[in-house]
Design a protein around this motif. Sequence first.
Motif, short mmCIF file in Angstrom:
data_model
loop_
_atom_site.label_atom_id
_atom_site.label_comp_id
_atom_site.label_asym_id
_atom_site.label_seq_id
_atom_site.Cartn_x
_atom_site.Cartn_y
_atom_site.Cartn_z
N TRP A 168 0.80 -1.22 0.00
CA TRP A 168 0.00 0.00 0.00
C TRP A 168 0.84 1.27 0.00
O TRP A 168 0.31 2.34 -0.31
N MET A 169 2.10 1.18 0.37
CA MET A 169 2.94 2.38 0.47
C MET A 169 3.98 2.39 -0.63
O MET A 169 4.54 1.34 -0.97
N HIS A 170 4.26 3.56 -1.18
CA HIS A 170 5.26 3.67 -2.24
C HIS A 170 6.68 3.50 -1.69
O HIS A 170 7.52 2.86 -2.30
N SER A 171 6.94 4.05 -0.53
CA SER A 171 8.27 3.95 0.09
C SER A 171 8.39 2.61 0.81
O SER A 171 7.42 2.11 1.39
N LYS A 172 9.56 2.03 0.78
CA LYS A 172 9.80 0.79 1.53
C LYS A 172 10.24 1.10 2.97
O LYS A 172 10.09 0.27 3.85
N ALA A 173 10.78 2.30 3.19
CA ALA A 173 11.31 2.64 4.52
C ALA A 173 10.21 2.70 5.57
O ALA A 173 10.36 2.17 6.68
N ALA A 174 9.09 3.35 5.24
CA ALA A 174 8.00 3.49 6.22
C ALA A 174 7.44 2.13 6.66
O ALA A 174 7.29 1.90 7.87
N PRO A 175 7.15 1.20 5.73
CA PRO A 175 6.70 -0.12 6.19
C PRO A 175 7.74 -0.85 7.04
O PRO A 175 7.39 -1.59 7.96
N MET A 176 9.02 -0.63 6.74
CA MET A 176 10.08 -1.26 7.54
C MET A 176 10.09 -0.73 8.97
O MET A 176 10.24 -1.50 9.93
N VAL A 177 9.94 0.58 9.10
CA VAL A 177 9.92 1.20 10.44
C VAL A 177 8.73 0.67 11.23
O VAL A 177 8.87 0.27 12.40
N ILE A 178 7.57 0.64 10.60
CA ILE A 178 6.36 0.16 11.29
C ILE A 178 6.49 -1.31 11.64
O ILE A 178 6.14 -1.74 12.75
N ALA A 179 7.02 -2.13 10.72
CA ALA A 179 7.22 -3.56 10.99
C ALA A 179 8.20 -3.76 12.14
O ALA A 179 8.01 -4.64 12.99
#
Length: 196
Positions: free
Chosen positions: A112-123
């Motif tokens: 759902w997110m274009h950036s990979k960094a944000a999902p990594m931080v949340i994960a």
Amino acid sequence: MRQRSTYRLSILGILTAIIILQDFIPMLGNIPIGPLSLTTLHVTVIVTAIVLGPVDGAIVGGVWGVLTWIRAFTFPSSPLAPLVFVNPLVSVVPRIFIGLFAGWTFMLLAKWMHSKAAPMVIAAIVGALTNTVLVLGFIYLFYHTPAVAKAYGVNVGNLFKALSAIFVTNGIAEMVLAAVVAPLISLPLLRLQRKR
């Protein structure tokens, strides 16, 4: 296909070796602070879950959990370990769930997110919280006893307060560490994986 499988096994083997080193080398994976032990091992499990997926994250988490369980009998990482980590529900299960929850969170958000960094931080935050909440929750659930309370320096009536204080101190510190370090390691590994 075979090349990808070989790459995955190689990365899984390296991350498993790292988790073993972190567990056994003093001050690398467990930093003792009084009766507590601030851990950095969850970061390796989270990185595995992000880069290789929830199943491999669960495998590396399971390795860490089994090592924690064995060390509780043989070479405890803290004075509390022989009291609570001899129970696999406290030592093994939360570590497996770190990999599963962090991996599932990353997979879901990455779609759902274009950036990979944000999902990594949340994960990473989800993985760290999973470890802290399950370990402390299971300690309270199964070991609401005078011996465990004494190891924390409180009486049984104040055990919940002591565990809550650990959540606020250790839990938040481990969450911030994971949120910063896991993406820094995972991003280059994912880029390398894509190039292959």
